[in-house]
Each structure stands twice: as structure tokens, then as C-alpha cells.
Scaffold this motif. Structure first.
Motif, PDB file in Angstrom:
ATOM      1  N   LEU A 159       0.815  -1.203   0.000  1.00 31.31           N
ATOM      2  CA  LEU A 159       0.000   0.000   0.000  1.00 31.31           C
ATOM      3  C   LEU A 159       0.858   1.267   0.000  1.00 31.31           C
ATOM      4  CD1 LEU A 159      -3.103   0.328   0.003  1.00 31.31           C
ATOM      5  CD2 LEU A 159      -2.988   0.667   2.469  1.00 31.31           C
ATOM      6  N   VAL A 160       2.009   1.225   0.684  1.00 35.89           N
ATOM      7  CA  VAL A 160       2.878   2.412   0.748  1.00 35.89           C
ATOM      8  C   VAL A 160       4.060   2.305  -0.225  1.00 35.89           C
ATOM      9  CG1 VAL A 160       2.233   2.932   3.129  1.00 35.89           C
ATOM     10  CG2 VAL A 160       4.239   1.490   2.704  1.00 35.89           C
ATOM     11  N   ASN A 161       3.961   1.386  -1.183  1.00 43.00           N
ATOM     12  CA  ASN A 161       4.978   1.232  -2.229  1.00 43.00           C
ATOM     13  C   ASN A 161       6.370   0.919  -1.674  1.00 43.00           C
ATOM     14  OD1 ASN A 161       3.162   1.717  -4.387  1.00 43.00           O
ATOM     15  ND2 ASN A 161       3.313   3.927  -4.031  1.00 43.00           N
ATOM     16  N   MET A 207       4.616  12.998  -1.183  1.00 38.86           N
ATOM     17  CA  MET A 207       3.886  12.358  -0.089  1.00 38.86           C
ATOM     18  C   MET A 207       2.470  12.913   0.049  1.00 38.86           C
ATOM     19  SD  MET A 207       5.382   9.841   1.298  1.00 38.86           S
ATOM     20  CE  MET A 207       4.299   9.681   2.721  1.00 38.86           C
ATOM     21  N   GLN A 208       2.255  14.157  -0.345  1.00 41.37           N
ATOM     22  CA  GLN A 208       0.899  14.710  -0.324  1.00 41.37           C
ATOM     23  C   GLN A 208      -0.017  13.867  -1.213  1.00 41.37           C
ATOM     24  OE1 GLN A 208       1.120  18.846  -1.463  1.00 41.37           O
ATOM     25  NE2 GLN A 208       2.370  19.394   0.294  1.00 41.37           N
ATOM     26  N   TYR A 209       0.462  13.567  -2.420  1.00 38.21           N
ATOM     27  CA  TYR A 209      -0.336  12.746  -3.337  1.00 38.21           C
ATOM     28  C   TYR A 209      -0.490  11.318  -2.806  1.00 38.21           C
ATOM     29  CZ  TYR A 209      -0.069  16.522  -6.745  1.00 38.21           C
ATOM     30  OH  TYR A 209      -0.190  17.735  -7.366  1.00 38.21           O
ATOM     31  N   GLU A 210       0.575  10.797  -2.169  1.00 35.30           N
ATOM     32  CA  GLU A 210       0.490   9.458  -1.598  1.00 35.30           C
ATOM     33  C   GLU A 210      -0.568   9.394  -0.498  1.00 35.30           C
ATOM     34  OE1 GLU A 210       2.011   6.449  -2.262  1.00 35.30           O
ATOM     35  OE2 GLU A 210       2.507   7.486  -4.106  1.00 35.30           O
ATOM     36  N   LEU A 211      -0.633  10.423   0.333  1.00 38.14           N
ATOM     37  CA  LEU A 211      -1.606  10.435   1.422  1.00 38.14           C
ATOM     38  C   LEU A 211      -3.037  10.504   0.892  1.00 38.14           C
ATOM     39  CD1 LEU A 211       0.177  12.723   4.038  1.00 38.14           C
ATOM     40  CD2 LEU A 211      -0.329  10.295   4.261  1.00 38.14           C
ATOM     41  N   ILE A 212      -3.235  11.303  -0.160  1.00 35.12           N
ATOM     42  CA  ILE A 212      -4.564  11.364  -0.777  1.00 35.12           C
ATOM     43  C   ILE A 212      -4.954   9.987  -1.317  1.00 35.12           C
ATOM     44  CG2 ILE A 212      -5.928  12.356  -2.660  1.00 35.12           C
ATOM     45  CD1 ILE A 212      -4.089  14.851  -2.435  1.00 35.12           C
ATOM     46  N   ARG A 213      -4.002   9.324  -1.995  1.00 30.93           N
ATOM     47  CA  ARG A 213      -4.266   7.984  -2.548  1.00 30.93           C
ATOM     48  C   ARG A 213      -4.589   6.995  -1.431  1.00 30.93           C
ATOM     49  NH1 ARG A 213      -1.515   3.441  -2.975  1.00 30.93           N
ATOM     50  NH2 ARG A 213       0.394   4.372  -2.168  1.00 30.93           N
ATOM     51  N   LEU A 214      -3.789   7.027  -0.364  1.00 33.79           N
ATOM     52  CA  LEU A 214      -4.009   6.120   0.756  1.00 33.79           C
ATOM     53  C   LEU A 214      -5.378   6.325   1.392  1.00 33.79           C
ATOM     54  CD1 LEU A 214      -0.569   6.087   2.609  1.00 33.79           C
ATOM     55  CD2 LEU A 214      -1.758   4.121   1.632  1.00 33.79           C
ATOM     56  N   LYS A 215      -5.734   7.584   1.585  1.00 33.54           N
ATOM     57  CA  LYS A 215      -7.027   7.899   2.193  1.00 33.54           C
ATOM     58  C   LYS A 215      -8.155   7.322   1.340  1.00 33.54           C
ATOM     59  CE  LYS A 215     -10.811  10.360   3.084  1.00 33.54           C
ATOM     60  NZ  LYS A 215     -12.012  10.404   2.244  1.00 33.54           N
ATOM     61  N   ASN A 216      -8.055   7.494   0.028  1.00 32.68           N
ATOM     62  CA  ASN A 216      -9.103   7.007  -0.871  1.00 32.68           C
ATOM     63  C   ASN A 216      -9.151   5.474  -0.898  1.00 32.68           C
ATOM     64  OD1 ASN A 216      -9.868   9.619  -1.572  1.00 32.68           O
ATOM     65  ND2 ASN A 216      -8.471   9.717  -3.313  1.00 32.68           N
ATOM     66  N   GLU A 217      -7.988   4.832  -0.848  1.00 35.62           N
ATOM     67  CA  GLU A 217      -7.947   3.370  -0.902  1.00 35.62           C
ATOM     68  C   GLU A 217      -8.422   2.741   0.405  1.00 35.62           C
ATOM     69  OE1 GLU A 217      -4.610   1.276  -2.406  1.00 35.62           O
ATOM     70  OE2 GLU A 217      -4.187   2.727  -4.000  1.00 35.62           O
ATOM     71  N   LEU A 218      -8.047   3.374   1.533  1.00 36.10           N
ATOM     72  CA  LEU A 218      -8.370   2.795   2.833  1.00 36.10           C
ATOM     73  C   LEU A 218      -9.794   3.107   3.273  1.00 36.10           C
ATOM     74  CD1 LEU A 218      -5.025   3.664   4.651  1.00 36.10           C
ATOM     75  CD2 LEU A 218      -5.835   1.371   4.084  1.00 36.10           C
TER      76      LEU A 218
END
Length: 357
Positions: free
Chosen positions: A122-124, A174-185
Motif C-alpha cells: 500500500l505504501v509502495n 507524499m501529499q499525493y500518496e496520502l490522498i491515494r491512501l485515504k481514498n484506498e483505505l
């Protein structure tokens, strides 16, 4: 409509004579990305710590999913926290760091193995199980800290300035990663920062704080385009904040010149403040606009020119993709929809007190 997952009711907190939070009320919707934004000392981190159970309020209640958790220990709450200082165990591998909370909960070895694999994907960071924290970059360590938090399947992830130690490029990634994580989780993120760009980039909902009060809350677009007081206007992006007089509905006098606007209900000939964003100031040929002025300085910023324009005795900040050279006489125009009129505070206390939204 999303339900309220967290309610802060009449929360107050002081350290000695210093009041940090003063009768704060806040609701946080399920599955939202909420950013608490404000300068150092405004109370944002204390608010996060009270939600997490690391601090107890002097008065008020914390309601989580309909239950009062004000006195509940942090490890009993359905949330996890990611700090700016990653707090990784340096003597443990990445896999051991991620597994730490799961082992405390007595999960099976296979369950833990599966969760580690899932979280790293999930965090690559697939394949990093046996690496040690000191062999990782700052951005990679932050990803491990996030992975360690999410394997516990919290309903809420609290993030206390987690990108502050990263360089600009990593922070943006990391801003984009956090947005992606929020949407996936599909979980609720509560993010604390003093960085306006982070707040505007990532959030569904922004809560702007100052001096222990909520100054304004709303969507990033509302906060930026319709600030409710001078503090919010000045703190979120660049602004021209100018004393003015509301002549009547839809007409405001700025620096001795009448400008059409769209605001109503301020009365007649009442002192107000107006906010005009630099990108909303239009420079036109001298004699063809509303307010005459002279360009004083020009700086090229890459995506636009930043110009200082003296007009009406005020130094305007102007952002435009078209340059007007220093010394040139111009006129200023502003679309009525881009003039934000605000009530002028009557006292310093009124400036700090929360505004009902």
C-alpha cells in the motif's frame, strides 16, 4: 450525508495561566480528510492530542462514534497517530516495526505476515521487510510509520505535521500518496499542519485556528475564496486586505474610489475590510479602469509575474501572466465577484473569537 464520527464538545485546555483551547466545538465526518491549520501555538496539536487521548481536556467531551471516550486511554481508541518524528524502533527491521502493534494484540503469525505484506504494498515499499530504518530515506521512513499505523485498521488516522521533516519534492510526492491512501483505505484522516499549501492540496475540509479558537472551517475553495476575517485571508495565501467603507449594498468605497461588489447586508456607510487576491487584480491601460496606479516592482515567479502597484495610497500585490514593467502607469480593475467584504472587528478580542459558520 456523511455522519459525524468525532464530536468535540466545549473543549477547553490550559497550561497554568496560558489558555490553549477555549470552549472549542468541532465535528468531523466519517471518511473525510480534515486538516487543522494554523500558526504555532494556535492549539491545533493540542486538539489532535486530545482526540488521540494523549492529553485530557480541562472541560468538555470527546465523542467517538456516539460514545464518550474523553477518559479512554489512547490504546483503547480506534485510531492511530503518525508523528513528524517517525518514532521507528531503530533496532528492529521494517517488518518488525510494522508488526509491533499486531503482536501486542496477540495476532497470529500468518495474520501478521499477511498484514505486513499488504501494508508495504500500500505504501509502495514491497521487499523492504528485512531493511533497517537507518538505511531508509526520510520519505521511506515516513511511509513505514504510516504502514505501522494502518495495519491496526484504525477508523481514524491522526497525522501531526508528518511531512515537516521532508524536503519540498518529497513533501509534494507524499501529499499525493496520502490522498491515494485515504481514498484506498476509506478511513478518516485528521491532519495537523501550519502549511497552507498542504491544507489546500489534500483536504476535504479545513479548520483554521488561531489563539485557541476556530476562525473558520469549510472546503478548501470556500476558505480560500471566501475568508470570513482578516486573519484567515492573510494566513491562507497572499491577499490585499484593505480598509474600506460599505457605501450601500453592492457598492464599496476602496481607497476613495467606488467599486461594484456583490455583498449585501453590511448597512450604509459602514467601515469594513475588503480582501482581494493578487490574481484577481487586473491591470489595464491607464484611463480605462477604476483606480489609477503605478507599477513599482516586478518579479518573475515562473508561472506568473508578481508586481507591486501603488494605487490610492496603498501598495497592491498583483499576480498576472502578463507583465507590466516598473514605472508604467496603469489602472486597476477588479471583478465585483472577486471583492470579498468582511465585517471590521471592533476589538482585539473579537478578532480572536471563533466565527459561526
Amino acid at each position: 450525508m456523511a455522519k459525524d464520527l468525532i464530536l468535540l464538545e466545549n473543549i477547553s485546555k490550559a497550561y497554568g495561566d496560558q489558555v490553549i483551547l477555549d470552549d472549542l466545538n468541532l465535528s468531523i465526518h466519517e471518511n473525510s480528510f480534515v486538516t487543522i491549520l494554523g500558526p504555532s501555538g494556535c492549539g491545533k496539536t493540542t486538539t489532535l492530542r486530545i482526540i488521540g487521548g494523549f492529553e485530557s481536556p480541562d472541560s468538555g467531551r470527546v465523542i467517538f462514534d456516539g460514545k464518550d471516550i474523553t477518559s479512554l486511554a489512547p490504546n483503547k481508541r480506534q485510531l492511530n497517530t503518525v508523528f513528524q518524528k517517525y518514532a521507528l524502533f531503530t533496532h528492529m527491521t521494517i517488518a518488525e516495526n510494522i508488526a509491533f502493534g499486531l503482536k501486542i494484540k496477540n495476532k497470529t503469525d500468518q495474520y501478521i505476515k499477511d498484514k505486513i505484506k499488504y501494508a508495504l504494498k500500500l505504501v509502495n515499499l514491497e521487499g523492504f521487510e528485512k531493511r533497517m530504518p537507518d538505511s531508509l530515506s526520510g520519505g521511506q521512513q515516513q511511509r513505514v510509520a504510516i504502514a505501522r499505523a494502518i495495519v491496526n485498521e484504525p477508523k481514524v488516522l491522526l497525522l501531526d505535521e508528518p511531512l515537516g521533516a521532508l524536503d519540498l519534492k518529497l513533501r509534494q510526492d507524499m501529499q499525493y500518496e496520502l490522498i491515494r491512501l485515504k481514498n484506498e483505505l476509506g478511513i478518516t484522516f485528521i491532519y495537523v499542519t501550519h502549511d497552507q499549501e498542504e491544507a489546500l492540496t489534500m483536504s476535504d475540509h479545513i479548520v483554521v485556528m488561531n489563539q485557541g479558537y476556530i476562525q473558520q472551517e469549510g472546503s478548501p475553495e470556500t476558505i480560500y475564496n471566501e475568508p470570513e476575517n482578516a486573519f484567515v485571508a492573510d494566513f491562507i495565501g497572499d491577499s490585499n486586505i484593505i480598509p474600506a467603507v460599505m457605501v450601500r449594498d453592492e457598492l464599496v468605497n476602496i481607497l476613495g474610489t467606488n467599486f461594484a461588489c456583490v455583498d449585501k447586508g453590511f448597512g450604509e456607510n459602514k467601515p469594513v475590510d475588503v480582501v482581494i487576491r493578487p490574481e484577481d487584480v487586473e491591470l489595464v491601460k491607464a484611463g480605462s479602469g477604476t483606480l489609477p496606479g503605478v507599477v513599482k516592482n516586478v518579479i518573475f515567479k515562473g508561472v506568473h509575474y508578481e508586481m507591486e502597484v501603488e494605487a490610492g495610497g496603498y501598495e497592491w500585490l498583483v499576480h498576472s501572466t502578463r507583465m507590466a514593467e516598473a514605472g508604467r502607469e496603469i489602472d486597476i480593475c477588479v471583478d465585483p465577484f472577486n471583492i470579498q467584504v468582511m465585517k471590521k472587528p471592533q476589538s482585539e478580542d473579537e478578532e480572536a473569537i471563533a466565527i459561526d459558520v
